[in-house]
Design an enzyme around this catalytic site. Sequence first.
Site, PDB file in Angstrom:
ATOM      1  N   GLU A   1       0.829  -1.212   0.000  1.00  0.00           N
ATOM      2  CA  GLU A   1       0.000   0.000   0.000  1.00  0.00           C
ATOM      3  C   GLU A   1       0.863   1.262   0.000  1.00  0.00           C
ATOM      4  O   GLU A   1       0.539   2.242  -0.652  1.00  0.00           O
ATOM      5  CB  GLU A   1      -0.946   0.003   1.210  1.00  0.00           C
ATOM      6  CG  GLU A   1      -2.042  -1.029   1.130  1.00  0.00           C
ATOM      7  CD  GLU A   1      -2.995  -0.798  -0.050  1.00  0.00           C
ATOM      8  OE1 GLU A   1      -3.107   0.345  -0.537  1.00  0.00           O
ATOM      9  OE2 GLU A   1      -3.630  -1.766  -0.490  1.00  0.00           O
TER      10      GLU A   1
ATOM     11  N   TYR B   1      -6.253   5.908   5.270  1.00  0.00           N
ATOM     12  CA  TYR B   1      -6.333   5.022   4.111  1.00  0.00           C
ATOM     13  C   TYR B   1      -5.524   3.732   4.351  1.00  0.00           C
ATOM     14  O   TYR B   1      -6.031   2.617   4.203  1.00  0.00           O
ATOM     15  CB  TYR B   1      -5.831   5.721   2.834  1.00  0.00           C
ATOM     16  CG  TYR B   1      -5.633   4.715   1.739  1.00  0.00           C
ATOM     17  CD1 TYR B   1      -6.715   4.276   0.990  1.00  0.00           C
ATOM     18  CD2 TYR B   1      -4.388   4.118   1.531  1.00  0.00           C
ATOM     19  CE1 TYR B   1      -6.560   3.286   0.038  1.00  0.00           C
ATOM     20  CE2 TYR B   1      -4.226   3.131   0.584  1.00  0.00           C
ATOM     21  CZ  TYR B   1      -5.307   2.723  -0.153  1.00  0.00           C
ATOM     22  OH  TYR B   1      -5.147   1.725  -1.074  1.00  0.00           O
TER      23      TYR B   1
ATOM     24  N   ASP C   1      -9.403   6.343  -1.631  1.00  0.00           N
ATOM     25  CA  ASP C   1      -8.245   6.918  -2.332  1.00  0.00           C
ATOM     26  C   ASP C   1      -8.771   7.610  -3.598  1.00  0.00           C
ATOM     27  O   ASP C   1      -9.989   7.813  -3.733  1.00  0.00           O
ATOM     28  CB  ASP C   1      -7.208   5.826  -2.662  1.00  0.00           C
ATOM     29  CG  ASP C   1      -7.727   4.831  -3.688  1.00  0.00           C
ATOM     30  OD1 ASP C   1      -8.926   4.871  -4.028  1.00  0.00           O
ATOM     31  OD2 ASP C   1      -6.931   4.014  -4.181  1.00  0.00           O
TER      32      ASP C   1
END
Length: 223
Positions: free
Chosen positions: A34, A117, A135
């Site tokens: 990520e 996030y 996102d």
Amino acid sequence: MSAIRGKLLCWYDEAGRDLPWRHTRDPYAVWVSEVMLQQTRVETVIPYYERFLESFPNARALAEADEDTVLSHWSGLGYYRRARLLHQGVREVVAEYGGEVPEDADARRALPGVGRYTAGAIGSIAFDKEEPVVDGNVTRVLARLLRIKTPIGSSATTNKLWEEAARLVPGERPGDLNQALMELGATVCTPKQPRCESCPVAERCEGLAHGEVEALPVARARK
Ligand code: SF4
């Protein structure tokens, strides 16, 4: 919402790309992927991700590495601050949690470099938690699907997006649901020329029904 959810999951099972980080539910590996994927294209990330995990297969291995070694594995990916924060965050995981990424959402969010996030991505994908993610891709999909017409970047829009993402995520496979939303934005509901004819949720898309797909999401007004 549950119909949208079901369609997204079915579509993701059939059309989701086979990417290396989708073969693991190791929270550390999900975290690495990520962070790398922020601001960097999927195709670029793949070899970096594989090399990084080969050199630093777990949190302890990364925590023990010196910063220069870590940065040398990042060389070419850019945005080195991401690597430094990841390194710091992982060191904290080793120091505070014995090398195991914490399952608790608040503890995850308190780690260096882990925002809402990233915490949500790790929580949903690795721990099966019903935590939302928003996102750029999710923003575009939700703004079109739900016809959110307030400008992106405003706090009202940001709150609305997180609320809507949180309404979608509860149920089976929350991690896949989040990944399906992101994948739809990356491959079908693209910024230009979205492929609505191939979209699994086209029937429920408010933006499409109102002929406003190209106008959404609404950009923030320039000063
Ligand atoms: Fe995006 Fe089109 Fe699907 Fe709506 S129908 S979510 S605009 S791809």
